[in-house]
Every structure is written in C-alpha cells, then in structure tokens.
Design a protein around this motif. Structure first.
Motif, PDB file in Angstrom:
ATOM      1  N   LYS A  62      42.821  54.565 -23.751  1.00 21.65           N
ATOM      2  CA  LYS A  62      43.301  53.767 -22.619  1.00 21.65           C
ATOM      3  C   LYS A  62      42.331  53.849 -21.456  1.00 21.65           C
ATOM      4  CE  LYS A  62      47.293  52.945 -19.628  1.00 21.65           C
ATOM      5  NZ  LYS A  62      48.672  53.354 -19.269  1.00 21.65           N
ATOM      6  N   LEU A  63      42.085  52.692 -20.838  1.00 24.13           N
ATOM      7  CA  LEU A  63      41.253  52.598 -19.636  1.00 24.13           C
ATOM      8  C   LEU A  63      42.147  52.393 -18.420  1.00 24.13           C
ATOM      9  CD1 LEU A  63      38.226  50.226 -20.402  1.00 24.13           C
ATOM     10  CD2 LEU A  63      38.086  52.611 -19.688  1.00 24.13           C
ATOM     11  N   THR A  64      41.845  53.108 -17.339  1.00 26.39           N
ATOM     12  CA  THR A  64      42.532  52.803 -16.088  1.00 26.39           C
ATOM     13  C   THR A  64      41.955  51.523 -15.509  1.00 26.39           C
ATOM     14  OG1 THR A  64      40.951  54.104 -14.791  1.00 26.39           O
ATOM     15  CG2 THR A  64      42.917  55.250 -15.605  1.00 26.39           C
ATOM     16  N   GLU A  65      42.714  50.879 -14.636  1.00 29.62           N
ATOM     17  CA  GLU A  65      42.224  49.659 -14.008  1.00 29.62           C
ATOM     18  C   GLU A  65      40.967  49.961 -13.194  1.00 29.62           C
ATOM     19  OE1 GLU A  65      43.179  46.491 -14.349  1.00 29.62           O
ATOM     20  OE2 GLU A  65      44.513  47.240 -15.909  1.00 29.62           O
ATOM     21  N   PRO A  66      39.894  49.216 -13.400  1.00 25.94           N
ATOM     22  CA  PRO A  66      38.650  49.487 -12.683  1.00 25.94           C
ATOM     23  C   PRO A  66      38.794  49.344 -11.171  1.00 25.94           C
ATOM     24  CG  PRO A  66      38.253  48.070 -14.578  1.00 25.94           C
ATOM     25  CD  PRO A  66      39.740  48.145 -14.398  1.00 25.94           C
ATOM     26  N   GLU A  67      38.115  50.234 -10.455  1.00 31.10           N
ATOM     27  CA  GLU A  67      38.053  50.189  -9.004  1.00 31.10           C
ATOM     28  C   GLU A  67      36.607  49.995  -8.575  1.00 31.10           C
ATOM     29  OE1 GLU A  67      40.554  53.225  -6.909  1.00 31.10           O
ATOM     30  OE2 GLU A  67      40.578  54.125  -8.908  1.00 31.10           O
ATOM     31  N   VAL A  68      36.412  49.495  -7.372  1.00 34.72           N
ATOM     32  CA  VAL A  68      35.056  49.346  -6.852  1.00 34.72           C
ATOM     33  C   VAL A  68      34.508  50.733  -6.538  1.00 34.72           C
ATOM     34  CG1 VAL A  68      33.609  48.393  -5.042  1.00 34.72           C
ATOM     35  CG2 VAL A  68      35.534  47.064  -5.910  1.00 34.72           C
ATOM     36  N   ALA A  69      33.425  51.107  -7.218  1.00 33.80           N
ATOM     37  CA  ALA A  69      32.775  52.394  -6.960  1.00 33.80           C
ATOM     38  C   ALA A  69      31.771  52.275  -5.823  1.00 33.80           C
ATOM     39  CB  ALA A  69      32.075  52.897  -8.220  1.00 33.80           C
ATOM     40  N   ALA A  70      31.124  51.115  -5.737  1.00 31.62           N
ATOM     41  CA  ALA A  70      30.172  50.848  -4.658  1.00 31.62           C
ATOM     42  C   ALA A  70      29.947  49.351  -4.584  1.00 31.62           C
ATOM     43  CB  ALA A  70      28.848  51.567  -4.891  1.00 31.62           C
ATOM     44  N   ALA A 103      24.638  58.602  -5.140  1.00 29.28           N
ATOM     45  CA  ALA A 103      25.193  59.905  -5.499  1.00 29.28           C
ATOM     46  C   ALA A 103      26.569  59.679  -6.101  1.00 29.28           C
ATOM     47  CB  ALA A 103      25.295  60.792  -4.261  1.00 29.28           C
ATOM     48  N   ILE A 104      26.882  60.428  -7.159  1.00 27.27           N
ATOM     49  CA  ILE A 104      28.183  60.306  -7.823  1.00 27.27           C
ATOM     50  C   ILE A 104      29.140  61.332  -7.229  1.00 27.27           C
ATOM     51  CG2 ILE A 104      29.410  60.427 -10.019  1.00 27.27           C
ATOM     52  CD1 ILE A 104      26.751  59.735 -11.404  1.00 27.27           C
ATOM     53  N   LYS A 105      30.244  60.863  -6.692  1.00 26.84           N
ATOM     54  CA  LYS A 105      31.237  61.745  -6.099  1.00 26.84           C
ATOM     55  C   LYS A 105      32.170  62.287  -7.181  1.00 26.84           C
ATOM     56  CE  LYS A 105      31.303  59.032  -1.804  1.00 26.84           C
ATOM     57  NZ  LYS A 105      32.181  58.282  -0.850  1.00 26.84           N
ATOM     58  N   ASP A 106      32.955  63.301  -6.824  1.00 25.46           N
ATOM     59  CA  ASP A 106      33.861  63.924  -7.786  1.00 25.46           C
ATOM     60  C   ASP A 106      34.895  62.949  -8.338  1.00 25.46           C
ATOM     61  OD1 ASP A 106      32.569  66.337  -7.547  1.00 25.46           O
ATOM     62  OD2 ASP A 106      33.980  67.173  -6.089  1.00 25.46           O
ATOM     63  N   ASP A 107      35.261  61.955  -7.528  1.00 28.37           N
ATOM     64  CA  ASP A 107      36.266  60.986  -7.980  1.00 28.37           C
ATOM     65  C   ASP A 107      35.654  59.783  -8.693  1.00 28.37           C
ATOM     66  OD1 ASP A 107      35.074  59.644  -5.882  1.00 28.37           O
ATOM     67  OD2 ASP A 107      36.922  59.322  -4.747  1.00 28.37           O
ATOM     68  N   GLY A 108      34.336  59.833  -8.933  1.00 26.45           N
ATOM     69  CA  GLY A 108      33.654  58.746  -9.630  1.00 26.45           C
ATOM     70  C   GLY A 108      33.105  57.671  -8.721  1.00 26.45           C
ATOM     71  N   LYS A 109      33.510  57.666  -7.465  1.00 22.78           N
ATOM     72  CA  LYS A 109      32.967  56.680  -6.520  1.00 22.78           C
ATOM     73  C   LYS A 109      31.495  57.015  -6.223  1.00 22.78           C
ATOM     74  CE  LYS A 109      36.885  54.483  -6.069  1.00 22.78           C
ATOM     75  NZ  LYS A 109      37.636  54.497  -4.800  1.00 22.78           N
ATOM     76  N   LEU A 110      30.789  56.057  -5.668  1.00 21.92           N
ATOM     77  CA  LEU A 110      29.349  56.183  -5.452  1.00 21.92           C
ATOM     78  C   LEU A 110      28.997  56.068  -3.979  1.00 21.92           C
ATOM     79  CD1 LEU A 110      28.198  53.804  -8.342  1.00 21.92           C
ATOM     80  CD2 LEU A 110      28.358  56.302  -8.425  1.00 21.92           C
ATOM     81  N   ALA A 111      28.006  56.860  -3.559  1.00 24.82           N
ATOM     82  CA  ALA A 111      27.490  56.789  -2.186  1.00 24.82           C
ATOM     83  C   ALA A 111      26.026  56.385  -2.246  1.00 24.82           C
ATOM     84  CB  ALA A 111      27.641  58.137  -1.481  1.00 24.82           C
ATOM     85  N   LEU A 112      25.687  55.287  -1.573  1.00 25.00           N
ATOM     86  CA  LEU A 112      24.307  54.803  -1.591  1.00 25.00           C
ATOM     87  C   LEU A 112      23.370  55.814  -0.945  1.00 25.00           C
ATOM     88  CD1 LEU A 112      22.367  52.414  -2.212  1.00 25.00           C
ATOM     89  CD2 LEU A 112      22.819  51.592   0.112  1.00 25.00           C
ATOM     90  N   LEU A 113      22.285  56.144  -1.653  1.00 27.79           N
ATOM     91  CA  LEU A 113      21.271  57.048  -1.125  1.00 27.79           C
ATOM     92  C   LEU A 113      20.118  56.264  -0.506  1.00 27.79           C
ATOM     93  CD1 LEU A 113      21.174  59.664  -4.037  1.00 27.79           C
ATOM     94  CD2 LEU A 113      22.246  59.931  -1.777  1.00 27.79           C
ATOM     95  N   ASN A 114      19.557  55.353  -1.275  1.00 26.36           N
ATOM     96  CA  ASN A 114      18.513  54.462  -0.757  1.00 26.36           C
ATOM     97  C   ASN A 114      18.237  53.361  -1.756  1.00 26.36           C
ATOM     98  OD1 ASN A 114      16.961  55.839  -2.704  1.00 26.36           O
ATOM     99  ND2 ASN A 114      15.119  55.839  -1.421  1.00 26.36           N
ATOM    100  N   GLU A 115      17.355  52.444  -1.375  1.00 25.10           N
ATOM    101  CA  GLU A 115      16.986  51.306  -2.222  1.00 25.10           C
ATOM    102  C   GLU A 115      15.503  51.048  -2.073  1.00 25.10           C
ATOM    103  OE1 GLU A 115      18.364  46.643  -3.033  1.00 25.10           O
ATOM    104  OE2 GLU A 115      19.293  47.829  -1.438  1.00 25.10           O
ATOM    105  N   ARG A 116      14.858  50.709  -3.183  1.00 29.06           N
ATOM    106  CA  ARG A 116      13.418  50.425  -3.177  1.00 29.06           C
ATOM    107  C   ARG A 116      13.134  49.115  -3.915  1.00 29.06           C
ATOM    108  NH1 ARG A 116      10.465  53.719   0.325  1.00 29.06           N
ATOM    109  NH2 ARG A 116      11.117  55.910   0.056  1.00 29.06           N
TER     110      ARG A 116
END
Length: 386
Positions: A62-70, A103-116
């Motif tokens: 079973k998959l949980t409903e997807p959430e926006v990670a970033a 960066a991957i957070k403990d809850d699976g959400k993402l924090a932008l580090l940088n972009e190139r």
C-alpha cells in the motif's frame, strides 16, 4: 566427545537463529517513494507542484497518498546520494534548466540546498556516482554531459567536467543532432555510460571521481541498429551484462560487459512488444531496470502502456520473454523496482497516477495489488529505505 559435538552443533544452530532473527529485524517495514514530475499540465488536468513523496508498506504494497516534498519546476528525474541524506533532481526547463540539491528530512520532505546550471540545454537525467562525490547529468537538448562535484554538506559545486557529443543518425526528424538521454556508472565507479538517442550510440567514458573529471574511453562507444534511439541503460547486479532500451523502435539490446576495458559487446536485440504487434504512432519505450536478484529485466512501453518482463539467462545474459503486464496508467514514462525486489511501481505521465505491482520471486511476473495513488505527471520513481 559426542556431548562436545552435540553442544557445538547446538551453539551453531542457535547462532544461526540469532543471525536470521537479527536479519529479519533489520528488514525495513516501509520506505519512502519519491516521484519526479512534470509541473506543466494539459488542459483539464491538475498540475504537479514539484517532487512528491509517499510511503510504501512493504508487507501490503500500500502507498500513502503522495505529498509535495519540495516545490520545483519540472523536477523530472531524481537521484539519491549513497548516504541517503541528499536527493538531486534535474530541472527540465527546455533550453535552460539545471540541477537541484536537496537535504532529506526525517519525514521524507526535502529542503533545497542549492541549484547549479547543468552545463548544457535540456537536462533530462542524472545519477550520483558510486563514491557519492559527483552528480553526473545528461543534457538531452544540448547533446552533452557534465559532472558537478558534491560538497560534504550535499551542495553542488559548478561543473567540473563537460563533454559535448557530436554526430547524428538516420532519422532526420529526431536524430539530426546528438541527444544524451541517460547517464550511468558501472559498479566499480570506473566507467560512465551514456545512451545518445540522436547518435544511436552508447557513449563510454572514464571517470576520475576524486577529481570530478570525465574522459573518452577506448573503446569510446557501442552502437545499436541505426534509427533505434537508445534511451536508458541498466546493468545486472553482477555487472557482467548491460541492457539499453531503444525508444524509437521498441526494442531492448543486451550487451556483455568487460569491467577491465569498459567495452560493451552486443549479444541480442529483442522486441519490447508482443509478437505480431508493430510499432505505430504514439508507441515508444522509456525506462529499464533489472531486478535486485539479477534474474529479471523490466522495460516500459508507452502507448502500448505495458511493462515488458524478461528472464535473464545467468550464463550468457540473453533475454526470454515472460509477459507484458498492463500498467493501468497512460504513458508509463517512469517506473521503479524497490530495493527489496518485492514491488514495482509504475507512473502514468498522462493519467496522473501511480500503480503498485507485486513481483513473483520465481518468475518475475507482475501481479496488480489494486493499489493506485494520484500524482500529477509522474515521470520518475525513486525508493529510499532508512
């Protein structure tokens, strides 16, 4: 003496029990599933906002409903760092675009580090090298590849190595110029392989991971039949054989692999469609993965909307058809096989959903679980176990 022997065997059996019990306890019960998406949407469809994350229950499928990670613009393809702390995505923005680090957070959400910037137009695919020192990116629009070093904090440095492909092939509409479509390393992290749809070649490069440098190999490439359009590539786990899926003619080409020279030698080309089914308008292939056991190979057919399943001959790497399983999606551009080898998840780019299949461990065949979740324009599926 007999008592000693009995005690020794009893100790051995008890130790084995403890090891097996420990192994069972170490098996993850669930894992994160990340969906790379297109954030542009056709009329009357809900647009994705970026990278989505769900959880897969490894017991039930079973998959949980997807959430926006970033939130991000067209984060089409994703790659996770070997340390499982960072995730990287291409921003597929036509003639522009770049590579994003999160960066991957403990809850699976993402924090932008940088972009190139990716060094070329239309970045479409990327991978993290086996040492976790560099992101390698394929630029489809510009027909080029680049290497971006990774810092200790997960951030990306500017491009340290760039190679422009040159060439064309027989299809004047789609192969008038090079189109690097995927980028992969071997298990030893010595060689890099780039299927170029526009050149009908799998380009081969040497990788200096410490220096972040790519250089042409000798041999410099392997070829496929003109007009095939090689797209994505996969090694079987032992690294003896590699497989490229050919987008334009719906075929799979098997190669034997020399880990010493980096050479790929064709051993077979086989259709990804059922017998009697011809390639027609709207038909093409997309993704390819081997099963973690190395026994099976999976490829996606867009338009026909199936996953083709092959059994891999362990001795010579040749393929034997197992089945064609409908994906219950439209245009399965991306799919993934979970690291435990129990499930395959197929994304429907044009149906805005993802479906879960259970994998038969003896045959490789797919069984629908009945699990499907809504996610806008999924084009890549990545798994992360903690």
């Amino acid at each position: 003496m007999k008592h000693f022997r009995f005690g020794w065997w009893l100790s051995l059996l008890f130790g084995a029990f403890l090891l097996n019990d420990s192994a069972r306890a170490a098996q993850p019960k669930e894992m994160f599933v990340y969906f790379g998406t297109y954030t542009r949407a056709a009329k009357d469809r809900v647009a994705s906002k970026g990278i989505h994350v769900s959880k897969l229950d490894l017991k039930t499928g079973k998959l949980t409903e997807p959430e926006v990670a970033a939130e991000a613009g067209n984060p089409a393809f994703l790659a996770i760092h070997p340390n499982k702390r960072f995730l990287y995505a291409v921003g597929e923005m036509g003639q522009g675009g770049g590579v994003m680090a999160f960066a991957i957070k403990d809850d699976g959400k993402l924090a932008l580090l940088n972009e190139r910037p990716s060094g070329g137009a239309g970045p479409t695919h990327l991978t993290v090298d086996r040492a976790g020192q560099n992101v390698l990116v394929a630029n489809y629009g510009g027909g080029s590849i680049a290497c971006l070093p990774i810092g200790a904090d997960g951030k990306l440095a500017p491009v340290s190595s760039f190679i422009q492909h040159k060439g064309s092939s027989v299809n004047a509409k789609r192969q008038a110029a090079p189109h690097a479509h995927g980028i992969y390393t071997d298990s030893a992290n010595r060689f890099v392989f780039v299927p170029d749809l526009g050149m009908d070649k799998v380009m081969i490069y040497r990788l200096d991971s410490d220096a972040g440098k790519l250089a042409p190999n000798d041999p410099a490439f392997a070829t496929v039949k003109p007009g095939s359009g090689p797209r994505h590539f996969a090694f079987e786990p032992k690294g003896r054989f590699g497989y490229v899926i050919n987008e334009m003619v719906c075929t799979m080409t098997a190669f034997s692999y020399s880990a010493t020279s980096g050479a790929l030698t064709e051993i077979q080309t086989i259709s990804t469609l059922p017998d009697g089914v011809e390639v027609q308008a709207g038909y093409s292939t997309a993704e390819v993965f081997t099963h973690p056991t190395g026994k099976f190979l999976y490829g996606s057919n867009r338009g026909h909307d199936t996953i083709v399943v092959y059994a891999i001959n362990a001795k010579d790497g040749t393929l034997k058809l197992v089945e064609h399983e409908p994906t219950q999606t439209k245009i399965p551009r991306g799919f993934g096989v979970d690291p435990t080898g129990r499930y395959l998840i197929a994304g429907g780019q044009n149906s805005d959903n993802a479906t879960v299949f259970r994998i038969d461990q003896k045959t490789g065949a797919l069984e629908p679980t009945g699990q499907s979740v809504a996610v806008g324009s999924p084009v890549c599926v990545e798994f992360l176990g903690r």
